[in-house]
Design a protein around this motif. Sequence first.
Motif, short mmCIF file in Angstrom:
data_model
loop_
_atom_site.label_atom_id
_atom_site.label_comp_id
_atom_site.label_asym_id
_atom_site.label_seq_id
_atom_site.Cartn_x
_atom_site.Cartn_y
_atom_site.Cartn_z
N LEU A 334 39.39 86.52 20.52
CA LEU A 334 37.66 86.48 20.62
C LEU A 334 37.19 87.11 19.12
CD1 LEU A 334 37.51 88.82 23.37
CD2 LEU A 334 35.88 87.04 23.24
N PHE A 335 38.90 87.96 17.60
CA PHE A 335 38.67 87.77 16.68
C PHE A 335 37.64 85.93 15.37
CE2 PHE A 335 40.92 92.02 17.39
CZ PHE A 335 39.34 92.83 16.34
N ILE A 336 39.49 85.71 16.07
CA ILE A 336 39.28 84.18 15.74
C ILE A 336 37.52 83.90 15.85
CG2 ILE A 336 39.61 81.61 15.01
CD1 ILE A 336 41.94 82.87 16.10
N ASP A 337 37.30 83.74 17.07
CA ASP A 337 35.86 83.12 16.77
C ASP A 337 34.66 83.97 16.57
OD1 ASP A 337 33.96 81.12 19.15
OD2 ASP A 337 33.12 83.41 19.68
N TYR A 338 34.23 85.06 16.49
CA TYR A 338 33.48 86.08 16.06
C TYR A 338 34.24 85.36 14.36
CZ TYR A 338 31.66 90.26 14.14
OH TYR A 338 30.41 90.71 13.75
N ILE A 339 34.87 86.22 13.31
CA ILE A 339 35.08 85.83 12.20
C ILE A 339 34.29 84.26 11.70
CG2 ILE A 339 37.06 85.36 10.54
CD1 ILE A 339 38.49 86.97 12.20
N LEU A 340 34.85 83.10 12.65
CA LEU A 340 34.20 81.13 12.01
C LEU A 340 33.18 81.46 12.58
CD1 LEU A 340 37.34 79.72 13.24
CD2 LEU A 340 37.25 81.00 11.43
#
Length: 580
Positions: A334-340
Motif C-alpha cells: 500500500l505504501f509503494i502504491d501511494y508513494i509512486l
Amino acid sequence: MNIWKKAYEKWIGNEQLHPPLKKELQSIQYNEEKLQELFHKDLTFGTGGIRGVVGAGTNRLNIYTIRKVIHGLAHYLLANCVNVKDRGVVIAYDNRYMSKEFAIETAKTLGVFGIKTYVFTSIRPTPLLSYAVRYFGTVAGVMITASHNPPEYNGLKVYNEDGGQLIPEEANEVMQEIQKLDNELKVPILSEIELEEKELLIWVENEVDDAYLQEFVQITRQPNDVFQTKRDLKIVFTPLHGTAYDLVRRGLDVFHFPEVHVVEEQIISDPEFKTVESPNPEEHQAFQLAMEKGYKVDADILLATDPDADRLGVAVKNKAGTYTVLTGNQLGCLFIDYILTHTDPIFLKNGRILKTIVTTELATSVAESYGVEVVNTLTGFKYIADEIRQYDETGETYLFGFEESYGYLFSGFVRDKDAIQAAVMACEMAEFWKRQGKTLLDVLEDLYEKHRFHVEDMTSITLEGVSGTKQIEAIMNDVRDNPFTEIASLQVEKIEDYLVGERKILPEERQETLDLPKENTIKYILENNNWLCLRPSGTEPKIKCYYGVSGKSKEESKIRLTSLKGAIEQRFDQILKNIK
C-alpha cells in the motif's frame, strides 16, 4: 574442571564483582544446572549486535559482557575509522531493565580510549539513534535495546558511521576484536565523573529530536495546501509501553492530525509490558486495547509501535465494522502504491524500491506497473541501509524500502527501519484514500484485482541443542544436494543458493551469479510468481520457511499456500526421520 566451572570460579572469586551479580550467583551456588547455563558459553556478537537475558554470567547480559563488546568495538573503530576520538560515538537506550546503566557502561569503556560519547538523557527510539549518528557525524552508534523480545531480555545494536546497522564484514571484524579479550572482568573503565571532567561525555536532550522532526516535511506526498490543513482522520495510537509516544505524537502534529487518541495504559514506560503478552505489533493480541479504544472513538486507523519504535503495525476497519490488522507485506505494498502515485514521473525512471528476498512479490508487480525497479536484498534492514549508501555514490534515487516483518523506511535521513516515519505516513495515506471514499482495505483489494491475489506466510521448526543444530544442517544439505524440481504440482523455475552465490535456471540448469553477500539461505522460485525460501534463524534454534503464492482469487491462493506448506512439512519429516 569443566570450562563453565572455571568461568564461574573466576567470577565468584572476584572481590570487585558487581554486588547484585555476586548476590545472584551466591543464591544459586549449589545449583550446578543453573550455573552451567550461565557460564557454558559467551553471548555471541552477530550482525545485529548482542542480545540476551539480563543477569550474571558470560551467557547473560550484564555490565561485564557489555564492556567486553565495547572494548572490542573501540579497537575496531580506532583501526578502521578516521578521527575517531573527536568524532566520537552516540549512545541511546530504550526502557528495558538496565538500559541506561548499560549505556553509561558503554561510555565508560570508550572513555578509556579517549573516545568522546554523546549519551541521551532519557529513552529514545532506535531510528532516532540512527539519525543521531548522521546528525553528529560520529564514527558509530550504540543502541541499548532488545526490540520486542520478552521483558527479561536486553541487547546492544552497533551502527556504522553511515547510520546503518553493521553489515556482516564489519560485524565479523568487531567480533574478532572482542574475542581477543580473554577476561571480561578486567576491562578498564573511567568513572562517570572522570568522563565529564575530561569532556568525554556529552549529555543530549532535545536537540536531535527537534532536528529529526524538521526532516519530516520531506516525506509527505501531499501538496503544501493539503499538508498545511487539518486532516480528517480519527487515530488510535499505542507505543506498547515503549519509546515512540513523544515523537509519534509530535510527528502527527507536524502533519496536522488533531484527532489522536492514545491508549493511556500503554503510554507508561514499563519494562514488564504488563498489558500485553508480547510487545510485538506483528502479533494481533498487541492490538487488543487499541481496538477497544478504537470502537469507543470510532477510529479510522489503529497504530502500534514496538518498544524501540522500529516496527509499526496498522489495523483498519473492514466492511463488517471490525478491525483487520494488516500484514507487513500488505502495508508495504500500500505504501509503494501511494508513494509512486504521488511521485513525479521524472523521478521514477531512476527510482528504486528496496525489499528483502522473503518479502512479497506483489511489491515487485506494483512497482513495475509504474516503471520502477525493485532491488532485493538479504533478510535484515542493514542490507537495505547499505544499498541506500551505495545510491549516494551511484546517483540512483531511493524511493522506499521495507521488509515483511513490519519494517519501513521512507527517507534516507534515517538508515534503519523507522516506525515513526511509517506511523505518520500510514495516517497520511489513509486520510488521502478516505477523501476518495476508500479504506486501505478497499485499495488493497484493488491491488489484488490488478496484480493477482498474493498471500504470504512463514513457518518454523524449533530444533534445540547439539542434535538440533545437526538436524538443521541436515535439512539445508538435503535440499541443496537433492533439490526440488516440482513442489505441490508447481514447476521450479529457479533455485537461488545464497551460500554459494548462484542462481540455477531450470530445466536447462544454466547458472548465474548472485550479487549478494553469502548467507545460508535457499530460495525456490516457482511458476506463476510463487516461491518459498528456507533459512536457519541467526538468533534462535530454528529453521524458517517463508512462502509466497499468487492466484486468480484469494481462495486459489490460500489453497496453494496450504499445498506448499504440506509439501515442505512432508519433506522435512522425511529428512528428520532418516537421520534418527
